[in-house]
Design a protein around this motif. Structure first.
Motif, short mmCIF file in Angstrom:
data_model
loop_
_atom_site.label_atom_id
_atom_site.label_comp_id
_atom_site.label_asym_id
_atom_site.label_seq_id
_atom_site.Cartn_x
_atom_site.Cartn_y
_atom_site.Cartn_z
N THR A 252 0.77 -5.83 0.61
CA THR A 252 -0.22 -5.27 -0.32
C THR A 252 -1.22 -6.32 -0.77
OG1 THR A 252 1.32 -5.63 -2.18
CG2 THR A 252 1.35 -3.46 -1.13
N GLY A 253 -0.77 -7.57 -0.88
CA GLY A 253 -1.70 -8.65 -1.22
C GLY A 253 -2.73 -8.87 -0.14
N GLU B 246 -1.89 -6.11 -10.52
CA GLU B 246 -0.60 -5.50 -10.88
C GLU B 246 -0.42 -4.10 -10.30
OE1 GLU B 246 -3.26 -5.38 -14.66
OE2 GLU B 246 -2.83 -6.75 -13.01
N GLU B 247 -1.52 -3.44 -9.93
CA GLU B 247 -1.43 -2.09 -9.39
C GLU B 247 -0.87 -2.07 -7.97
OE1 GLU B 247 -4.75 0.74 -10.41
OE2 GLU B 247 -5.74 -1.14 -10.99
N ARG B 248 -0.87 -3.21 -7.32
CA ARG B 248 -0.39 -3.23 -5.93
C ARG B 248 1.06 -3.75 -5.84
NH1 ARG B 248 1.10 -8.51 -3.79
NH2 ARG B 248 0.05 -10.03 -5.10
N ILE B 249 1.74 -3.92 -6.98
CA ILE B 249 3.12 -4.40 -6.97
C ILE B 249 4.06 -3.27 -6.57
CG2 ILE B 249 4.98 -5.41 -8.32
CD1 ILE B 249 2.64 -7.31 -7.77
N CYS B 250 4.70 -3.43 -5.44
CA CYS B 250 5.67 -2.45 -4.94
C CYS B 250 7.05 -3.10 -4.89
CB CYS B 250 5.27 -1.97 -3.54
SG CYS B 250 3.65 -1.17 -3.47
N LEU B 251 8.07 -2.34 -5.27
CA LEU B 251 9.42 -2.90 -5.35
C LEU B 251 10.30 -2.57 -4.16
CD1 LEU B 251 10.18 -2.30 -9.15
CD2 LEU B 251 9.06 -4.26 -8.05
N ASN B 252 9.84 -1.68 -3.30
CA ASN B 252 10.63 -1.33 -2.12
C ASN B 252 9.71 -0.75 -1.05
OD1 ASN B 252 10.26 1.53 -2.82
ND2 ASN B 252 11.80 1.13 -4.42
N THR B 253 10.28 -0.46 0.10
CA THR B 253 9.46 0.03 1.22
C THR B 253 8.89 1.41 0.95
OG1 THR B 253 11.49 0.83 2.30
CG2 THR B 253 10.67 -1.35 2.95
N GLU C 209 7.85 2.59 -1.97
CA GLU C 209 6.67 2.41 -2.80
C GLU C 209 5.52 1.82 -1.99
OE1 GLU C 209 7.28 0.27 -6.40
OE2 GLU C 209 8.79 1.66 -7.18
N ALA C 210 5.84 0.91 -1.09
CA ALA C 210 4.80 0.30 -0.26
C ALA C 210 4.16 1.34 0.65
CB ALA C 210 5.39 -0.84 0.57
N ALA C 211 4.97 2.22 1.23
CA ALA C 211 4.44 3.27 2.10
C ALA C 211 3.51 4.19 1.32
CB ALA C 211 5.59 4.06 2.72
N ALA C 212 3.92 4.55 0.11
CA ALA C 212 3.10 5.42 -0.73
C ALA C 212 1.79 4.73 -1.12
CB ALA C 212 3.88 5.82 -1.98
N PHE C 213 1.88 3.40 -1.37
CA PHE C 213 0.69 2.62 -1.73
C PHE C 213 -0.31 2.59 -0.58
CE2 PHE C 213 -1.59 -1.43 -1.62
CZ PHE C 213 -2.14 -1.49 -2.88
N LYS D 89 -1.93 5.98 -0.11
CA LYS D 89 -2.92 6.25 -1.16
C LYS D 89 -4.21 5.50 -0.90
CE LYS D 89 -3.73 5.60 -6.12
NZ LYS D 89 -3.18 5.08 -7.40
N CYS D 90 -4.09 4.22 -0.51
CA CYS D 90 -5.27 3.40 -0.24
C CYS D 90 -6.07 3.96 0.93
CB CYS D 90 -4.87 1.96 0.04
SG CYS D 90 -4.26 1.07 -1.41
N MET D 91 -5.37 4.34 1.99
CA MET D 91 -6.05 4.87 3.16
C MET D 91 -6.74 6.20 2.86
SD MET D 91 -5.71 2.58 5.50
CE MET D 91 -5.93 1.46 4.08
N ASN D 92 -6.07 7.03 2.06
CA ASN D 92 -6.66 8.33 1.70
C ASN D 92 -7.92 8.13 0.87
OD1 ASN D 92 -4.72 9.79 3.04
ND2 ASN D 92 -3.47 10.16 1.23
#
Length: 293
Positions: free
Chosen positions: A250-251, A266-273, A275-279, A282-285
């Protein structure tokens, strides 16, 4: 609550301090992770909280550690153990019995647990670790991971208010490590047990703990809510800590302009895969929608 004030400690004969001027509070019901490279002071901090320092490990001790208002300097570790249960890195040093059942029974009898409670406590502890089938096994026949679970069960049977664990998954495979952390989360959420765990597997810590203590050369460089602490990724990496790959991903996305304009770190902090997939989705959309406009 655990209060640590200006804690400084140097082992007898050592040239450098293992901990220096640490002050922090751990609230009742917290789930706190301790992270740092080898030699950062994780084990020493755990030993100060459970009273092994200064009672079993001598050296220069300054400051104070208080559990529920009681100074650990004034309480013998065997008394403190009913309130603060501990699982150490060296599992073999905690094993005192020949059979699994006797290992759990040993602590219950020595701490004077009423006889009419013992059977239920043994059964529940074994069941919680999913090792009921090991009850009558000789400990010498168990694997390292199985021994670790037996020691954990013995501590769990004492029903402590606080649990201090020093790399509890060191001998476990990924599936068993995940099982341990799920159990810790359940104990924390359902029974209100305060969990303090030093662990090298930072991805596990990030997914389960509420707060994170970051140690570097015996000092606390960061302590706070997990997502807030992980925004200091650069400083953590400089301290020798390999941050989760989801944070690296995400960084990198932010650096490459693949996130919406104006997004805060802080909005890009993901704690697991997950959350990262959802992030990423969301960014691509949002990028696609923005491009369409």
């Amino acid at each position: 609550m655990i209060e640590i004030k200006e804690l400084t400690f140097k082992y007898e004969g050592a040239k450098k301090y293992a901990l220096e001027n640490i002050s922090l509070e751990i609230q009742k019901g917290d789930f706190v992770g301790i992270i740092g490279e080898s030699g950062a002071g994780k084990t020493t901090l755990c030993s100060c909280i459970n009273g092994l320092i200064p009672h079993h490990y001598s050296g220069d001790f300054y400051g104070a550690v208080k559990v529920e208002g009681q100074d650990t300097f004034d309480i013998k570790p065997d008394k403190l153990a009913l309130k603060v249960g501990s699982v150490f890195q060296d599992i073999e040093s905690q094993i005192v019995s020949y059979f699994v059942e006797d290992e759990i029974l040993f602590g219950l009898e020595n701490f004077g647990i009423p006889a009419d409670q013992i059977e239920n406590r043994i059964t529940e502890a074994l069941s919680a670790l999913d090792i009921s089938e090991l009850r009558h096994r000789e400990i010498s026949t168990l694997s390292g991971g199985q021994k670790q679970k037996v020691v954990f069960a013995a501590i769990l049977a004492l029903q402590p208010e606080y649990l201090v664990l020093d790399e509890p998954t060191g001998e476990l495979d990924p599936a068993s490590s995940l099982q341990i952390f799920k159990l810790l989360k359940k104990l924390n959420e359902e029974k209100g047990i305060t969990i303090i765990v030093a662990e090298q597997k930072i991805m596990l810590l990030c997914e389960f703990v509420k707060k994170l203590i970051v140690l570097e050369k015996g000092t606390v460089v960061h302590y706070g809510e997990i997502r807030s602490t992980l925004t200091h990724q650069k400083e953590m990496e400089e301290a020798g800590i390999n941050c989760p790959r989801v944070l690296t991903l995400t960084g990198k996305m932010m650096q490459e302009g693949l996130t919406p304009a104006g997004m805060k770190n802080e909005e890009r902090i993901c704690l697991n895969t997950q959350e990262a997939a959802a992030f990423v989705k969301k960014c691509m959309n949002e990028k696609t929608a923005g491009g369409a406009k």
